[in-house]
Write a protein that holds these residues in place. Structure first.
Motif, PDB file in Angstrom:
ATOM      1  N   PHE A   1       2.129   9.207  46.113  1.00 32.87           N
ATOM      2  CA  PHE A   1       1.562   9.645  47.388  1.00 32.87           C
ATOM      3  C   PHE A   1       0.675  10.862  47.108  1.00 32.87           C
ATOM      4  O   PHE A   1       0.995  11.991  47.501  1.00 32.87           O
ATOM      5  CB  PHE A   1       2.663   9.999  48.396  1.00 32.87           C
ATOM      6  N   PRO A   2      -0.432  10.665  46.421  1.00 26.45           N
ATOM      7  CA  PRO A   2      -1.174  11.816  45.895  1.00 26.45           C
ATOM      8  C   PRO A   2      -1.782  12.712  46.961  1.00 26.45           C
ATOM      9  O   PRO A   2      -1.857  13.929  46.765  1.00 26.45           O
ATOM     10  CB  PRO A   2      -2.261  11.164  45.036  1.00 26.45           C
ATOM     11  N   VAL A   3      -2.200  12.146  48.077  1.00 29.72           N
ATOM     12  CA  VAL A   3      -2.822  12.970  49.114  1.00 29.72           C
ATOM     13  C   VAL A   3      -1.762  13.777  49.864  1.00 29.72           C
ATOM     14  O   VAL A   3      -1.862  14.993  50.002  1.00 29.72           O
ATOM     15  CB  VAL A   3      -3.647  12.102  50.085  1.00 29.72           C
ATOM     16  N   PHE A   4      -0.714  13.095  50.331  1.00 26.92           N
ATOM     17  CA  PHE A   4       0.301  13.828  51.098  1.00 26.92           C
ATOM     18  C   PHE A   4       1.085  14.807  50.235  1.00 26.92           C
ATOM     19  O   PHE A   4       1.361  15.939  50.658  1.00 26.92           O
ATOM     20  CB  PHE A   4       1.269  12.873  51.788  1.00 26.92           C
ATOM     21  N   LEU A   5       1.480  14.385  49.033  1.00 23.94           N
ATOM     22  CA  LEU A   5       2.281  15.285  48.210  1.00 23.94           C
ATOM     23  C   LEU A   5       1.466  16.491  47.736  1.00 23.94           C
ATOM     24  O   LEU A   5       2.026  17.557  47.491  1.00 23.94           O
ATOM     25  CB  LEU A   5       2.894  14.528  47.041  1.00 23.94           C
ATOM     26  N   MET A   6       0.144  16.335  47.616  1.00 24.44           N
ATOM     27  CA  MET A   6      -0.697  17.504  47.401  1.00 24.44           C
ATOM     28  C   MET A   6      -0.688  18.401  48.637  1.00 24.44           C
ATOM     29  O   MET A   6      -0.518  19.618  48.539  1.00 24.44           O
ATOM     30  CB  MET A   6      -2.132  17.089  47.081  1.00 24.44           C
ATOM     31  N   MET A   7      -0.832  17.798  49.810  1.00 22.73           N
ATOM     32  CA  MET A   7      -0.897  18.589  51.036  1.00 22.73           C
ATOM     33  C   MET A   7       0.422  19.300  51.314  1.00 22.73           C
ATOM     34  O   MET A   7       0.434  20.414  51.850  1.00 22.73           O
ATOM     35  CB  MET A   7      -1.262  17.683  52.209  1.00 22.73           C
ATOM     36  N   ALA A   8       1.532  18.672  50.949  1.00 27.79           N
ATOM     37  CA  ALA A   8       2.837  19.302  51.157  1.00 27.79           C
ATOM     38  C   ALA A   8       2.989  20.569  50.332  1.00 27.79           C
ATOM     39  O   ALA A   8       3.869  21.394  50.614  1.00 27.79           O
ATOM     40  CB  ALA A   8       3.954  18.314  50.813  1.00 27.79           C
ATOM     41  N   LYS A   9       2.146  20.746  49.337  1.00 27.05           N
ATOM     42  CA  LYS A   9       2.163  21.953  48.512  1.00 27.05           C
ATOM     43  C   LYS A   9       1.093  22.941  48.944  1.00 27.05           C
ATOM     44  O   LYS A   9       1.354  24.123  49.139  1.00 27.05           O
ATOM     45  CB  LYS A   9       1.964  21.579  47.040  1.00 27.05           C
ATOM     46  N   ILE A  10      -0.144  22.449  49.082  1.00 25.84           N
ATOM     47  CA  ILE A  10      -1.235  23.398  49.331  1.00 25.84           C
ATOM     48  C   ILE A  10      -1.209  23.931  50.753  1.00 25.84           C
ATOM     49  O   ILE A  10      -1.590  25.084  50.983  1.00 25.84           O
ATOM     50  CB  ILE A  10      -2.610  22.793  48.994  1.00 25.84           C
ATOM     51  N   ALA A  11      -0.742  23.141  51.735  1.00 29.73           N
ATOM     52  CA  ALA A  11      -0.725  23.635  53.114  1.00 29.73           C
ATOM     53  C   ALA A  11       0.192  24.853  53.266  1.00 29.73           C
ATOM     54  O   ALA A  11      -0.252  25.898  53.765  1.00 29.73           O
ATOM     55  CB  ALA A  11      -0.340  22.525  54.077  1.00 29.73           C
ATOM     56  N   PRO A  12       1.460  24.793  52.840  1.00 33.43           N
ATOM     57  CA  PRO A  12       2.298  25.998  52.963  1.00 33.43           C
ATOM     58  C   PRO A  12       1.850  27.124  52.045  1.00 33.43           C
ATOM     59  O   PRO A  12       1.954  28.302  52.414  1.00 33.43           O
ATOM     60  CB  PRO A  12       3.697  25.503  52.600  1.00 33.43           C
ATOM     61  N   ALA A  13       1.366  26.777  50.853  1.00 33.70           N
ATOM     62  CA  ALA A  13       0.926  27.828  49.935  1.00 33.70           C
ATOM     63  C   ALA A  13      -0.262  28.592  50.504  1.00 33.70           C
ATOM     64  O   ALA A  13      -0.296  29.836  50.464  1.00 33.70           O
ATOM     65  CB  ALA A  13       0.568  27.222  48.581  1.00 33.70           C
ATOM     66  N   LEU A  14      -1.235  27.869  51.049  1.00 39.86           N
ATOM     67  CA  LEU A  14      -2.404  28.530  51.643  1.00 39.86           C
ATOM     68  C   LEU A  14      -2.027  29.267  52.925  1.00 39.86           C
ATOM     69  O   LEU A  14      -2.512  30.371  53.182  1.00 39.86           O
ATOM     70  CB  LEU A  14      -3.499  27.502  51.936  1.00 39.86           C
ATOM     71  N   ALA A  15      -1.159  28.675  53.732  1.00 40.87           N
ATOM     72  CA  ALA A  15      -0.724  29.355  54.958  1.00 40.87           C
ATOM     73  C   ALA A  15      -0.061  30.680  54.644  1.00 40.87           C
ATOM     74  O   ALA A  15      -0.232  31.668  55.378  1.00 40.87           O
ATOM     75  CB  ALA A  15       0.245  28.456  55.735  1.00 40.87           C
ATOM     76  N   ALA A  16       0.683  30.734  53.554  1.00 41.36           N
ATOM     77  CA  ALA A  16       1.378  31.969  53.166  1.00 41.36           C
ATOM     78  C   ALA A  16       0.437  33.018  52.590  1.00 41.36           C
ATOM     79  O   ALA A  16       0.840  34.166  52.414  1.00 41.36           O
ATOM     80  CB  ALA A  16       2.467  31.639  52.147  1.00 41.36           C
ATOM     81  N   GLY A  17      -0.807  32.627  52.279  1.00 38.23           N
ATOM     82  CA  GLY A  17      -1.772  33.587  51.765  1.00 38.23           C
ATOM     83  C   GLY A  17      -2.040  33.480  50.285  1.00 38.23           C
ATOM     84  O   GLY A  17      -2.753  34.313  49.717  1.00 38.23           O
ATOM     85  N   ASN A  18      -1.478  32.447  49.642  1.00 43.20           N
ATOM     86  CA  ASN A  18      -1.748  32.216  48.228  1.00 43.20           C
ATOM     87  C   ASN A  18      -3.048  31.429  48.064  1.00 43.20           C
ATOM     88  O   ASN A  18      -3.536  30.801  48.998  1.00 43.20           O
ATOM     89  CB  ASN A  18      -0.611  31.412  47.593  1.00 43.20           C
ATOM     90  N   THR A  19      -3.575  31.420  46.855  1.00 38.41           N
ATOM     91  CA  THR A  19      -4.608  30.473  46.493  1.00 38.41           C
ATOM     92  C   THR A  19      -3.992  29.415  45.591  1.00 38.41           C
ATOM     93  O   THR A  19      -2.906  29.626  45.038  1.00 38.41           O
ATOM     94  CB  THR A  19      -5.786  31.173  45.791  1.00 38.41           C
TER      95      THR A  19
END
Length: 457
Positions: free
Chosen positions: A135-153
Motif C-alpha cells: 500500500f505504497p501511497v497510504f503507508l507513505m501518507m500514514a508516516k508523512i502526514a503526522p510527521a509533517l503535522a508535528a513540524g518535522n521534515t
C-alpha cells in the motif's frame, strides 16, 4: 551504493510489461536532499497553523489528482484500479485528519514560589520514512502526514518496485508544500541504509517485514535514532460456536483476498469449531465466487496478481506443503486467468494443522487456511505462543466474544468485523509486529519529543 544499476525498472505484475523507469539516487544526491530537509526544518517547525493549512491543501490536491494516480498505482502494484482509487482517497483523508490534530504545552502541578515549569512537545527534525510495496501511497501518507503535522521534515524512501507512483505523489504534494520539506530518495537497500545512517536523520519510521525491521532497528541503534516499526502480522479470526456464519464468512473472504491477501492486517487464517467447518467453508466459498481474478485495470476485476515472483513462489510453496501434509483445497488453487503475470486465484484450504507453515507463518497471499478446534482455550494458548501481535478478530455473540478478545495480545482486536481501520485511531503491533503507533493523536506524538522548561523568576 551499487555501481552497476543507475535506474529502477517498474514492471506491471499482471502483464509483466515495463511501466517505466526511475533514476537511482546516488550518494551525493541523497546527502543533498537530507541536508535540504534539515535546512527547511528551521522554518517549517515554527508555525503550526500554516502547516495545518498546507496539509489540508495537500489533501484537496491529492483528491484532484486521483484520476492520474490510481491507474499508475494499479499498473505498478497490481491491485485493482478501484482499490487504488480507494487508497488515494484514504490517503487524502489521512492528510485532512492530521491537518486538524493539535496539542498544547502542559503546566504540571509542581510550581513553587518564584518558579514555573512547562512541558513542551517539539518536533524532532528530519524523519526517514521507509515505505513498502503493498500500500505504497497510504503507508507513505500514514508516516508523512503526522510527521509533517508535528513540524518535522521528511525524506521518503519507497520500495524499488513502486518508485513511479510514490514519486508521482511526492511530486504532487510538493506543488503545495514549501521547498525542502518533503524529499524522496530512490533505490535498493543500500539507499535505505545510507538514509538511516545519515547524521541529520532524527527518526526512522518503517513498515515492512519483521526481518528487515530488525535490521533497521539494529542500524538505528548505532546512532541512537528512535524508530517506529510496523512489521509483519499473521492475524487470526476466531469463530465461536454462536457466530453468524454467513456474515462472518462473507466478511472474512472479502478481507482475506483484498489486495490479493498482501496486507499485514488481513485475516490470514480462521479457527472454526469442528462441527461448523463444513458450513463455514460452504459460506466462505460462496463469497469467493464473487471475486474474479484479472488485470487490475480491467473492469470487473476484484483480485489482481501478487506483486512479484518471489511472493508468488513463497505462497505457492506454502500451499503445496499444506496439501502434502493433509490439507484439502476446497476452492481455488489455480491461476484464475491466462495472463502471464504473478497470479494465484483465491484459495480456501481446510483440514490444516495449526503447526503447518501455511498457518504459522505470514503467507501474505490469497490463500486462506481453516483450522478446526474443539476448545477455544487451545486456540488462545496457540496465539499466546505466536510471534506476531498485529491484529485479530473474534466472531460470536458479544457476551461470548468479548472475554475471548480481552485475552488476545494484539494492537487491534475486532469483534464481528476485521480490518476496521480509521485514520483517527492509533494503529500498530505488539511482539514481533513492532512498536510505536501511527494514526490519531498518538501517532503524532510518535514524531514529537517532550522537554521540560523550568524557569526561576
Amino acid at each position: 551504493m551499487s555501481a552497476a544499476a543507475t535506474e529502477l525498472i517498474s514492471v506491471n505484475p499482471s502483464t509483466l510489461e515495463e511501466v517505466g523507469r526511475t533514476p537511482i539516487t546516488d550518494a551525493d544526491a541523497l546527502h543533498r536532499r537530507v541536508e535540504e530537509a534539515h535546512a527547511a526544518f528551521a522554518d517549517w517547525r515554527t508555525d503550526r497553523a500554516r502547516r495545518q493549512g498546507l496539509l489540508a491543501a495537500c489533501s484537496v490536491e491529492l483528491m484532484r489528482k486521483l484520476p492520474q494516480i490510481a491507474p499508475l498505482l494499479s499498473q505498478e502494484q497490481g491491485k485493482t484500479v478501484e482499490d487504488a482509487g480507494n487508497e488515494v482517497w484514504i490517503s487524502a483523508r489521512c492528510l485532512a485528519h492530521h491537518a486538524r490534530v493539535a496539542w498544547d504545552d502542559e503546566t504540571p502541578g509542581v510550581e513553587a514560589a518564584g518558579r514555573s515549569v512547562v512541558i513542551q512537545h517539539r518536533p524532532l527534525g528530519v524523519v526517514a520514512a521507509i515505505v513498502p510495496w503493498n500500500f505504497p501511497v497510504f503507508l507513505m501518507m500514514a508516516k508523512i502526514a503526522p510527521a509533517l503535522a508535528a513540524g518535522n521534515t521528511v525524506v521518503v524512501k519507497p520500495a524499488e518496485s513502486v518508485a513511479l507512483v510514490v514519486g508521482k505523489v511526492v511530486e504532487i504534494l510538493n506543488t503545495v508544500l514549501p521547498g525542502g520539506v518533503l524529499q524522496i530518495v530512490q533505490g535498493g537497500p543500500e539507499v535505505g541504509q545510507a538514509l538511516i545512517g545519515h547524521r541529520r536523520v532524527r527518526k526512522v519510521s518503517f513498515t515492512g517485514s519483521t526481518k528487515v525491521g530488525t535490521a533497521i532497528m539494529r542500524q538505528a541503534a548505532e546512532t541512537i535514532t528512535p524508530v517506529t516499526l510496523e512489521l509483519g502480522g499473521n492475524d487470526p479470526a476466531i469463530v465461536l460456536a454462536d457466530a453468524d456464519l454467513a456474515a462472518c464468512a462473507t466478511t472474512l473472504a472479502r478481507n482475506a483476498f483484498f489486495n490479493s491477501g498482501q496486507m499485514c492486517i488481513a485475516p490470514k487464517r480462521a479457527y472454526v469449531p469442528e462441527h461448523l467447518v463444513d458450513a463455514f467453508c460452504e459460506a466462505f466459498s460462496a463469497e469467493m465466487a464473487n471475486l474474479p481474478v484479472g488485470d487490475g485495470l480491467a473492469p470487473g476485476t476484484k483480485v489482481g496478481p501478487l506483486h512479484n515472483r518471489a511472493q508468488l513462489d513463497l505462497v505457492t510453496e506454502l500451499l503445496e506443503k499444506a496439501v502434502a501434509g493433509g490439507g484439502r483445497v476446497v476452492t481455488g488453487g489455480g491461476r484464475g486467468t491466462d495472463l502471464p503475470g504473478y497470479f494465484l486465484e483465491p484459495t480456501l484450504v481446510r483440514d490444516v494443522d495449526d503447526a503447518a507453515d501455511l498457518v504459522a507463518l505470514e503467507q501474505f497471499g490469497p490463500v486462506f487456511p481453516v483450522v478446526a478446534y474443539q476448545d477455544v482455550e487451545d486456540v488462545l494458548a496457540t496465539l499466546d505462543e505466536q510471534e506476531f501481535g498485529l491484529g485479530a478478530s473474534v466472531w460470536g455473540s458479544t457476551e461470548a466474544a468479548e472475554p475471548v478478545a480481552q485475552r488476545i495480545e494484539a494492537g487491534s482486536v475486532w469483534i464481528n468485523q476485521h480490518n476496521a481501520l480509521e485514520v483517527e485511531l492509533p494503529f500498530g503491533g505488539l511482539k514481533s509486529s513492532g512498536f510505536g503507533r501511527e494514526g490519531g493523536e498518538e501517532g503524532v506524538q510518535d514524531f514529537l519529543a517532550s522537554r521540560v522548561v523550568s524557569t526561576k523568576r
